[in-house]
Write an enzyme that holds these catalytic residues in place. Structure first.
Site, PDB file in Angstrom:
ATOM      1  N   ARG A  58       0.812  -1.222   0.000  1.00  0.00           N
ATOM      2  CA  ARG A  58       0.000   0.000   0.000  1.00  0.00           C
ATOM      3  C   ARG A  58       0.842   1.268   0.000  1.00  0.00           C
ATOM      4  NH1 ARG A  58      -3.398  -3.605   3.238  1.00  0.00           N
ATOM      5  NH2 ARG A  58      -1.992  -3.040   4.896  1.00  0.00           N
ATOM      6  N   GLU A  95       6.771 -11.285  13.928  1.00  0.00           N
ATOM      7  CA  GLU A  95       6.358 -11.923  15.172  1.00  0.00           C
ATOM      8  C   GLU A  95       6.656 -13.424  15.139  1.00  0.00           C
ATOM      9  OE1 GLU A  95       2.453 -12.148  18.111  1.00  0.00           O
ATOM     10  OE2 GLU A  95       2.374 -10.988  16.257  1.00  0.00           O
TER      11      GLU A  95
END
Length: 173
Positions: A58, A95
């Site tokens: 984006r 993560e």
């Protein structure tokens, strides 16, 4: 118009406990999209920027519009394996595991002034890797710009040596 109101919040996505901030609703709203792009243009129009670096995916949307409006080049930073020519890479932690970003080795010239653009800064992994890539090419980073920041995730810690511009933020919401 409050841009924040045009951003959809999706609870428990992609995992339970996360509130995902979906900017596709901002982009599909013509007034909100124009306003966010105009804010970026107004900020950088008098700064003698040479290129805009947009982060996959984006960051391409907002970065390409900004480059067009400024009349300068646009440089994509992509996920590994997506660029067709010689690249340099930077791997960063997620993560669960890690990922790698790439930029063409001739994307910017030494000393060129760039602004790095992405839609959102959360943990700062992608922008941190992008900053490292741009610095390897010896360009001058004027600022990192985002439509949204999630300050509680401390993404700025990944880019402490760069100025940051944010249009709006969601803090603990």
């Amino acid at each position: 118009m409050d841009l924040k109101e045009t951003i959809r919040s999706i609870p428990d996505w992609p995992i339970k406990g996360v509130i995902f901030r979906d900017l596709t609703t901002l982009m599909q709203n013509p007034l909100a999209f124009k306003k966010s792009c105009d804010i970026l243009y107004d900020r950088y129009k008098d700064m003698s920027i040479d290129k805009i670096v947009g982060i996959d995916a984006r960051g391409f949307v907002f970065g390409a519009v900004l480059a067009y409006k400024l009349g300068i080049g646009f440089i994509p930073v992509r996920k590994k394996g997506k660029l067709p020519w010689k690249t340099i890479q930077e791997t960063y932690s997620l993560e669960y595991g890690e990922d790698t970003l790439e930029i063409h080795e001739d994307a910017v010239e030494k000393g060129e002034k760039v602004v790095i653009v992405d839609d959102l800064i959360a943990t700062g992994g992608t922008v941190g890797a992008t900053v490292k890539l741009v610095k390897k090419l010896e360009a001058q980073i004027i600022e990192c710009a985002f439509i949204v920041e999630l300050p509680e995730l401390k993404g700025r810690d990944q880019i402490q040596d760069c100025k940051v511009f944010v249009i709006t933020e969601f803090e603990g919401e």
